[in-house]
Each structure stands twice: as C-alpha cells, then as structure tokens.
Write a protein that holds these residues in place. Structure first.
Motif, PDB file in Angstrom:
ATOM      1  N   GLY A  93       0.842  -1.189   0.000  1.00 42.90           N
ATOM      2  CA  GLY A  93       0.000   0.000   0.000  1.00 42.90           C
ATOM      3  C   GLY A  93       0.874   1.234   0.000  1.00 42.90           C
ATOM      4  O   GLY A  93       1.276   1.736  -1.046  1.00 42.90           O
ATOM      5  N   CYS A  94       1.193   1.712   1.195  1.00 40.47           N
ATOM      6  CA  CYS A  94       1.967   2.957   1.312  1.00 40.47           C
ATOM      7  C   CYS A  94       3.467   2.726   1.099  1.00 40.47           C
ATOM      8  O   CYS A  94       4.193   3.614   0.719  1.00 40.47           O
ATOM      9  N   ASP A  95       3.956   1.514   1.398  1.00 39.15           N
ATOM     10  CA  ASP A  95       5.391   1.197   1.346  1.00 39.15           C
ATOM     11  C   ASP A  95       6.181   2.046   2.354  1.00 39.15           C
ATOM     12  O   ASP A  95       7.368   2.269   2.179  1.00 39.15           O
ATOM     13  N   GLY A  97       5.162   1.896   6.020  1.00 36.88           N
ATOM     14  CA  GLY A  97       4.821   1.511   7.389  1.00 36.88           C
ATOM     15  C   GLY A  97       3.581   2.165   7.943  1.00 36.88           C
ATOM     16  O   GLY A  97       3.383   2.158   9.162  1.00 36.88           O
ATOM     17  N   GLN A  98       2.709   2.702   7.082  1.00 40.34           N
ATOM     18  CA  GLN A  98       1.566   3.442   7.623  1.00 40.34           C
ATOM     19  C   GLN A  98       0.214   2.783   7.409  1.00 40.34           C
ATOM     20  O   GLN A  98      -0.757   3.180   8.041  1.00 40.34           O
ATOM     21  N   CYS A  99       0.126   1.793   6.505  1.00 42.62           N
ATOM     22  CA  CYS A  99      -1.212   1.287   6.178  1.00 42.62           C
ATOM     23  C   CYS A  99      -1.461  -0.148   6.633  1.00 42.62           C
ATOM     24  O   CYS A  99      -2.608  -0.563   6.741  1.00 42.62           O
ATOM     25  N   GLY A 100      -0.420  -0.915   6.879  1.00 39.48           N
ATOM     26  CA  GLY A 100      -0.585  -2.290   7.357  1.00 39.48           C
ATOM     27  C   GLY A 100      -0.925  -3.309   6.279  1.00 39.48           C
ATOM     28  O   GLY A 100      -1.075  -4.496   6.572  1.00 39.48           O
ATOM     29  N   CYS A 102       0.845  -4.666   4.196  1.00 47.82           N
ATOM     30  CA  CYS A 102       1.947  -5.615   3.974  1.00 47.82           C
ATOM     31  C   CYS A 102       2.226  -6.502   5.196  1.00 47.82           C
ATOM     32  O   CYS A 102       3.279  -7.136   5.260  1.00 47.82           O
ATOM     33  N   CYS A 114       7.149  -4.082   4.627  1.00 42.25           N
ATOM     34  CA  CYS A 114       7.770  -3.021   3.815  1.00 42.25           C
ATOM     35  C   CYS A 114       8.861  -2.289   4.590  1.00 42.25           C
ATOM     36  O   CYS A 114       9.662  -1.570   4.004  1.00 42.25           O
TER      37      CYS A 114
HETATM   38  S1  FES Z   1       2.778  -1.130   2.627  1.00 41.47           S
HETATM   39 FE1  FES Z   1       1.810   0.204   4.036  1.00 41.47          FE
HETATM   40  S2  FES Z   1       2.632  -0.403   5.933  1.00 41.47           S
HETATM   41 FE2  FES Z   1       3.724  -1.577   4.483  1.00 41.47          FE
END
Ligand code: FES
Ligand code: FES
Length: 208
Positions: A93-95, A97-100, A102, A114
C-alpha cells in the motif's frame, strides 16, 4: 654539410616508435569504441559484477517451506515476497509503514514487511496470507471475514487478517475498544472496520 642529427630519424628506432604509437591508438580505440561498450552491456557484465558482489545468501522458512535465496542487502521482505517469490497475497500500500497492507508474521510476530530488510531475518519463519489456510480449508479468521462481510475492495484484507490473527494470539482482543486499538495500524479505505471487529470477536469467542 652539417646535419641536425636530432631531426634525423634512425629508421629502425622510428619504425618501432611508429608501431608503438599505432598499437597504443588501436588499444585506446578498442577501449573507447561504442561496440566494446555495447558488447559489455549485451553480456550484462556490470550487472553480473555487481550481483556477484551484492547478493547475500539467505535461508528462510516461508509458509512451512524452506527457501535458500540470494538477495541484495537493500531488498525489503515485502519486495522479496512479492517480486522474487511471487507471493502476491501480501499487498503493497503505502510502502512506508503506515497502512498495514503488507503485514506478515515473522516468528509469530506481526510485522510490516515493507519496513524490514529480508537479510535481517536469516533462519526466520515467515507466514503470509498464503500460509494461513490448511490446504483448501480456510483459517477461521478468513471464514469469519467472509461471513461478516469484513472486506469490500479486499486490498487491505490480507494485512487485516494477519493482524487480526496476531491480535488474538497477543491477547489483545478482549473488547471492541481493545480490538480497535490493536488493529489501528491497519487502514481500510472502504471503512469495513465494524465488520472486521465483529469477525475478530467471533473468532476470539471460538464461535466461528
Ligand atoms: S505497505 Fe503500508 S505499511 Fe507496508
Ligand atoms: S476492504 Fe478496501 S481497503 Fe479495506
């Protein structure tokens, strides 16, 4: 008549100097020729050279299977899973660490893949969403998500399910508030939160 000796070439010496200059020019020309450069790039010599230097051996157990890998030190666990091993159930998602999206389990602990480098996990046991089901039998959390409509577009769902399983294992699913707090690292753009909580409560209560 006086001869200026310095201006007269010894025919033998002169020819060997001319040969030398000619050979040097040829060598220089070969070194600089685009064809030589193209040949090197055809053979991907620079990549092979850097691969030989940069790839590191890595042993992992992923979803119960042993893997002997070679990875660049800068490869994230997420990219290793998705790009190299084609385990694309884990989402990017965000790559950052903000969206979870991964979220995977590393030795049973939920982790944003990520944010961590693959080479930091030598010998670790990784579980991804692909490893939750028992053959064709879905994990109770997967069943509960389906039953409670806890997914809409489904993009965040693998990460939500991995976190939900960990949330119960960690003992952090004792109330709706606690579930919401310990699931807050997983963002769902579709707003399926109420149904996600219901699914977790059902599995926690052993009612799936
Ligand atoms: S891709 Fe969003 S937290 Fe890892
Ligand atoms: S179900 Fe769509 S982002 Fe969560």
């Amino acid at each position: 008549m006086l001869e200026n000796k310095s201006l007269v070439e010894d025919p033998k010496k002169g020819s060997s100097r001319r040969d030398f200059l000619k050979k040097s020019s040829v060598i220089t020309a070969i070194a600089l020729t685009p064809a030589a450069a193209v040949k090197a790039s055809d053979l991907r010599l620079d990549e092979k050279f850097s691969d030989a230097i940069e790839q590191m051996p890595l042993s992992l157990q992923i979803n119960g299977q042993p893997y002997q890998l070679k990875v660049e030190p800068c490869t994230t666990l997420l990219d290793l899973l998705r790009e190299k091993l084609k385990l694309t159930g884990t989402k990017k998602g965000c790559d950052q660490g903000q969206c979870g999206a991964c979220t995977v389990h590393i030795d049973g602990v939920r982790t944003n893949s990520c944010l961590t480098l693959a080479v930091m996990h030598e010998g670790a046991k990784i579980t991804t969403i692909e490893g939750l089901a028992d053959g064709r039998k879905l994990h109770p959390m997967q069943e509960a998500f389906i039953k409670h409509d806890a997914l809409q577009c489904g993009y965040c769902t693998p990460g939500q399910i991995m976190s939900a399983v960990a949330c119960i294992q960690e003992g952090h699913a004792n109330s709706e508030m606690e579930i919401r707090e310990f699931m807050s690292g997983n963002i769902c753009r579709c707003g399926a939160y109420a149904n996600i909580v219901n699914a977790i409560q059902e599995v926690k209560g052993g009612r799936s």
